[in-house]
Design a protein around this motif. Structure first.
Motif, PDB file in Angstrom:
ATOM      1  N   PRO A 128       0.855  -1.195   0.000  1.00  0.00           N
ATOM      2  CA  PRO A 128       0.000   0.000   0.000  1.00  0.00           C
ATOM      3  C   PRO A 128       0.884   1.236   0.000  1.00  0.00           C
ATOM      4  CG  PRO A 128       0.170  -0.867   2.215  1.00  0.00           C
ATOM      5  CD  PRO A 128       0.980  -1.787   1.339  1.00  0.00           C
ATOM      6  N   LEU A 129       0.348   2.336  -0.479  1.00  0.00           N
ATOM      7  CA  LEU A 129       1.101   3.593  -0.502  1.00  0.00           C
ATOM      8  C   LEU A 129       0.556   4.580   0.521  1.00  0.00           C
ATOM      9  CD1 LEU A 129       1.475   4.090  -4.373  1.00  0.00           C
ATOM     10  CD2 LEU A 129       3.155   3.161  -2.770  1.00  0.00           C
ATOM     11  N   VAL A 130      -0.707   4.967   0.347  1.00  0.00           N
ATOM     12  CA  VAL A 130      -1.300   5.958   1.241  1.00  0.00           C
ATOM     13  C   VAL A 130      -2.748   5.603   1.549  1.00  0.00           C
ATOM     14  CG1 VAL A 130       0.131   7.901   0.498  1.00  0.00           C
ATOM     15  CG2 VAL A 130      -1.970   7.378  -0.735  1.00  0.00           C
ATOM     16  N   GLU A 131      -3.207   6.061   2.700  1.00  0.00           N
ATOM     17  CA  GLU A 131      -4.622   5.962   3.053  1.00  0.00           C
ATOM     18  C   GLU A 131      -5.306   7.238   2.578  1.00  0.00           C
ATOM     19  OE1 GLU A 131      -7.213   4.565   6.892  1.00  0.00           O
ATOM     20  OE2 GLU A 131      -5.676   6.072   7.237  1.00  0.00           O
ATOM     21  N   MET A 132      -6.570   7.118   2.183  1.00  0.00           N
ATOM     22  CA  MET A 132      -7.309   8.294   1.705  1.00  0.00           C
ATOM     23  C   MET A 132      -8.643   8.410   2.430  1.00  0.00           C
ATOM     24  SD  MET A 132      -6.487   8.397  -2.389  1.00  0.00           S
ATOM     25  CE  MET A 132      -7.480   6.952  -2.744  1.00  0.00           C
ATOM     26  N   PRO A 133      -8.627   8.917   3.666  1.00  0.00           N
ATOM     27  CA  PRO A 133      -9.890   9.156   4.373  1.00  0.00           C
ATOM     28  C   PRO A 133     -10.660  10.264   3.673  1.00  0.00           C
ATOM     29  CG  PRO A 133      -8.069  10.119   5.569  1.00  0.00           C
ATOM     30  CD  PRO A 133      -7.462   9.332   4.461  1.00  0.00           C
ATOM     31  N   LEU A 134     -11.956  10.278   3.886  1.00  0.00           N
ATOM     32  CA  LEU A 134     -12.816  11.277   3.258  1.00  0.00           C
ATOM     33  C   LEU A 134     -13.243  12.328   4.275  1.00  0.00           C
ATOM     34  CD1 LEU A 134     -15.076   8.832   1.220  1.00  0.00           C
ATOM     35  CD2 LEU A 134     -13.176  10.218   0.345  1.00  0.00           C
ATOM     36  N   ILE A 135     -13.458  13.540   3.785  1.00  0.00           N
ATOM     37  CA  ILE A 135     -13.877  14.651   4.637  1.00  0.00           C
ATOM     38  C   ILE A 135     -15.251  15.121   4.170  1.00  0.00           C
ATOM     39  CG2 ILE A 135     -13.282  16.938   5.510  1.00  0.00           C
ATOM     40  CD1 ILE A 135     -10.382  16.342   4.472  1.00  0.00           C
ATOM     41  N   PHE A 215     -18.455  14.133   0.237  1.00  0.00           N
ATOM     42  CA  PHE A 215     -17.260  13.632   0.907  1.00  0.00           C
ATOM     43  C   PHE A 215     -16.116  13.796  -0.091  1.00  0.00           C
ATOM     44  CE2 PHE A 215     -20.272  11.333   3.610  1.00  0.00           C
ATOM     45  CZ  PHE A 215     -19.632  11.317   4.847  1.00  0.00           C
ATOM     46  N   ASP A 216     -14.991  14.320   0.354  1.00  0.00           N
ATOM     47  CA  ASP A 216     -13.862  14.521  -0.554  1.00  0.00           C
ATOM     48  C   ASP A 216     -12.570  14.092   0.130  1.00  0.00           C
ATOM     49  OD1 ASP A 216     -12.362  15.281  -2.757  1.00  0.00           O
ATOM     50  OD2 ASP A 216     -13.392  17.194  -2.995  1.00  0.00           O
ATOM     51  N   ALA A 217     -11.531  13.864  -0.676  1.00  0.00           N
ATOM     52  CA  ALA A 217     -10.232  13.442  -0.172  1.00  0.00           C
ATOM     53  C   ALA A 217      -9.419  14.646   0.298  1.00  0.00           C
ATOM     54  CB  ALA A 217      -9.487  12.669  -1.256  1.00  0.00           C
ATOM     55  N   ARG A 230     -16.491  24.109   4.273  1.00  0.00           N
ATOM     56  CA  ARG A 230     -16.466  23.887   5.718  1.00  0.00           C
ATOM     57  C   ARG A 230     -16.452  22.383   6.000  1.00  0.00           C
ATOM     58  NH1 ARG A 230     -21.126  26.510   7.322  1.00  0.00           N
ATOM     59  NH2 ARG A 230     -19.935  28.452   7.366  1.00  0.00           N
ATOM     60  N   ALA A 231     -15.466  21.930   6.744  1.00  0.00           N
ATOM     61  CA  ALA A 231     -15.350  20.508   7.090  1.00  0.00           C
ATOM     62  C   ALA A 231     -16.197  20.201   8.324  1.00  0.00           C
ATOM     63  CB  ALA A 231     -13.895  20.147   7.358  1.00  0.00           C
ATOM     64  N   LEU A 232     -17.024  19.154   8.208  1.00  0.00           N
ATOM     65  CA  LEU A 232     -17.920  18.796   9.312  1.00  0.00           C
ATOM     66  C   LEU A 232     -17.497  17.519  10.036  1.00  0.00           C
ATOM     67  CD1 LEU A 232     -21.395  19.448   7.621  1.00  0.00           C
ATOM     68  CD2 LEU A 232     -19.958  21.052   8.921  1.00  0.00           C
ATOM     69  N   ALA A 233     -16.919  16.580   9.306  1.00  0.00           N
ATOM     70  CA  ALA A 233     -16.562  15.305   9.923  1.00  0.00           C
ATOM     71  C   ALA A 233     -15.607  14.544   9.005  1.00  0.00           C
ATOM     72  CB  ALA A 233     -17.808  14.469  10.196  1.00  0.00           C
ATOM     73  N   VAL A 234     -14.942  13.538   9.583  1.00  0.00           N
ATOM     74  CA  VAL A 234     -14.002  12.680   8.856  1.00  0.00           C
ATOM     75  C   VAL A 234     -14.571  11.269   8.824  1.00  0.00           C
ATOM     76  CG1 VAL A 234     -11.658  11.741   8.827  1.00  0.00           C
ATOM     77  CG2 VAL A 234     -12.054  14.095   9.565  1.00  0.00           C
ATOM     78  N   SER A 235     -14.411  10.589   7.678  1.00  0.00           N
ATOM     79  CA  SER A 235     -15.046   9.279   7.500  1.00  0.00           C
ATOM     80  C   SER A 235     -14.274   8.117   8.105  1.00  0.00           C
ATOM     81  CB  SER A 235     -15.248   8.997   5.998  1.00  0.00           C
ATOM     82  OG  SER A 235     -13.993   8.745   5.378  1.00  0.00           O
ATOM     83  N   VAL A 259     -14.964   4.471   6.815  1.00  0.00           N
ATOM     84  CA  VAL A 259     -14.975   4.360   5.360  1.00  0.00           C
ATOM     85  C   VAL A 259     -13.808   5.171   4.816  1.00  0.00           C
ATOM     86  CG1 VAL A 259     -16.307   4.660   3.253  1.00  0.00           C
ATOM     87  CG2 VAL A 259     -17.492   4.147   5.399  1.00  0.00           C
ATOM     88  N   ALA A 260     -12.764   4.488   4.415  1.00  0.00           N
ATOM     89  CA  ALA A 260     -11.586   5.167   3.878  1.00  0.00           C
ATOM     90  C   ALA A 260     -10.991   4.312   2.774  1.00  0.00           C
ATOM     91  CB  ALA A 260     -10.552   5.408   4.973  1.00  0.00           C
ATOM     92  N   SER A 261     -10.437   4.962   1.804  1.00  0.00           N
ATOM     93  CA  SER A 261      -9.796   4.251   0.702  1.00  0.00           C
ATOM     94  C   SER A 261      -8.282   4.276   0.892  1.00  0.00           C
ATOM     95  CB  SER A 261     -10.174   4.909  -0.629  1.00  0.00           C
ATOM     96  OG  SER A 261      -9.612   4.200  -1.716  1.00  0.00           O
ATOM     97  N   TRP A 262      -7.585   3.566   0.054  1.00  0.00           N
ATOM     98  CA  TRP A 262      -6.128   3.621   0.029  1.00  0.00           C
ATOM     99  C   TRP A 262      -5.663   3.327  -1.396  1.00  0.00           C
ATOM    100  CZ3 TRP A 262      -5.404  -1.248  -1.631  1.00  0.00           C
ATOM    101  CH2 TRP A 262      -6.201  -2.269  -1.100  1.00  0.00           C
ATOM    102  N   VAL A 263      -4.413   3.629  -1.651  1.00  0.00           N
ATOM    103  CA  VAL A 263      -3.812   3.336  -2.946  1.00  0.00           C
ATOM    104  C   VAL A 263      -2.742   2.268  -2.741  1.00  0.00           C
ATOM    105  CG1 VAL A 263      -2.536   4.249  -4.916  1.00  0.00           C
ATOM    106  CG2 VAL A 263      -4.198   5.688  -3.737  1.00  0.00           C
ATOM    107  N   GLY A 264      -2.748   1.246  -3.607  1.00  0.00           N
ATOM    108  CA  GLY A 264      -1.764   0.180  -3.463  1.00  0.00           C
ATOM    109  C   GLY A 264      -1.301  -0.362  -4.805  1.00  0.00           C
ATOM    110  N   LEU A 265      -0.232  -1.153  -4.758  1.00  0.00           N
ATOM    111  CA  LEU A 265       0.333  -1.773  -5.953  1.00  0.00           C
ATOM    112  C   LEU A 265       0.002  -3.260  -5.989  1.00  0.00           C
ATOM    113  CD1 LEU A 265       3.951  -0.249  -5.967  1.00  0.00           C
ATOM    114  CD2 LEU A 265       1.859   0.714  -6.911  1.00  0.00           C
ATOM    115  N   PHE A 266      -0.332  -3.744  -7.197  1.00  0.00           N
ATOM    116  CA  PHE A 266      -0.662  -5.151  -7.405  1.00  0.00           C
ATOM    117  C   PHE A 266      -0.014  -5.635  -8.692  1.00  0.00           C
ATOM    118  CE2 PHE A 266      -3.886  -3.263  -4.820  1.00  0.00           C
ATOM    119  CZ  PHE A 266      -4.261  -4.240  -3.903  1.00  0.00           C
TER     120      PHE A 266
END
Length: 333
Positions: A128-135, A215-217, A230-235, A259-266
């Motif tokens: 995996p490279l990075v986690e991508m939580p949503l805002i 929800f955005d990254a 305006r940010a209200l919460a993190v996923s 609920v969060a995504s991530w980027v990885g290599l396969f």
């Protein structure tokens, strides 16, 4: 009776034996060797977080291994086109799938009738490279959102709005869709889905006040810092270092919400494990470089892991997402 061979025949037999052994070993050695040029296939358009992470790691791996790593964008069908291309490629390390978690953990459930690959059978996780939580954000200048300063305010507004509030997403069946529908379920509100073609289009919609919320990254941070959004919460289930004062949905009392995504290599499944381990080691070594860490952290928090740890994470998240999809009753037409 003992057969006595002449020295000349013994030499010939020994030579043939060595040649036979080399004929068997050569393909294994060839497979184990790192290719001089590797293609990183990305299932999304240029400019998004997956593409950004792919280009950063391609540059870093190229420098570290003295090889060439190029990014090939193949957007479409929620990354299924890119996944299929990598699945059908030669398992020699020359073709690498750079994917968000949705293509690995979510597509098999949401697109069960049409999916063209099987993550377990067709790919080997590398790193995996990075986690991508949503805002969760609203437009601060939207007249409808003037009184919305918290998630509680948003929920109350949604309940007062006869047809509910609408939200923009990067596409049907994407992680934003999942997060918003789970939020609607947990808050007992009506949230209307408006899908766009990609993250950039969805972000443009909230900036133009075409939608009530999204929800955005982490790419949305400049707009939050500028006060436009305006940010209200993190996923995710932990607060972001960039937004220490913004609570998670879960801690606000809306149940288990991660609920969060991530980027990885396969790589294709038949790729030699030794090559997978070597590539994993190169990725993790790159993450120790301070300059690279700083550049990659713009996409999201870094996630150094061994191959085994990454495999376990994928298995658990696949099961967790399946429960979320069932709970929120999410389907893809």
């Amino acid at each position: 009776m003992t057969l006595i061979l002449s020295p000349r025949i013994r030499l010939l037999a020994a030579s043939l034996g060595v040649m036979a052994a080399c004929a068997v070993a050569a393909p294994v050695l060839a497979q184990d060797a790192a290719p001089r040029t590797s293609k990183l296939v990305v299932g999304f358009s240029p400019g998004g977080p997956v593409d950004q992470a792919a280009r950063l790691i391609a540059e870093q791996l190229g420098t570290r291994t003295k090889s060439t790593f190029v990014v090939d964008n193949r957007p479409g069908a929620n990354a299924q086109l890119a996944a299929t291309q990598v699945k059908n490629s030669t398992p020699d390390g020359a073709t690498i799938f750079v994917s968000s978690s949705t293509a690995i953990t979510m597509n098999p459930t949401l697109f069960a009738k049409t999916i063209t690959y099987n993550p377990d059978k067709d790919f080997s996780p590398v790193a995996p490279l990075v986690e991508m939580p949503l805002i969760l954000v609203v437009n601060a200048s939207d007249p409808k959102m003037q009184s919305v300063k918290s998630l509680k305010d948003l929920v109350e507004l949604a309940k007062r709005t006869p047809k509910g509030l609408n939200y923009g997403s990067s596409g049907n069946g994407g992680l934003v869709h999942i997060a918003a529908e789970l939020l609607a379920t947990r808050t007992h509100t009506n949230l209307v889905h408006i899908p766009y073609k990609g993250t950039a289009a969805a972000q443009a919609a909230i900036l133009a006040k075409d939608v009530d919320m999204t929800f955005d990254a982490l790419a949305v941070m400049p707009h939050i810092r500028a006060g436009t959004l305006r940010a209200l919460a993190v996923s995710s289930n932990r607060r972001l270092a960039e937004l220490p004062d913004v609570p998670t949905v879960e801690e606000l009392g809306y149940g288990d919400f991660n609920v969060a995504s991530w980027v990885g290599l396969f790589v294709p499944k038949a790729t030699p494990r030794s090559y997978v381990e070597k590539l994993n080691a190169e990725v993790n070594a790159a993450m120790k470089d301070p300059a690279f860490r700083e550049r990659l952290a713009v996409v999201g928090p870094l996630m150094p892991m061994t191959v085994s740890e990454f495999e376990q994470k994928i298995h658990k998240e696949t099961q967790d997402l399946l429960m979320v999809i069932k709970t929120a009753k999410i389907t893809v037409d």
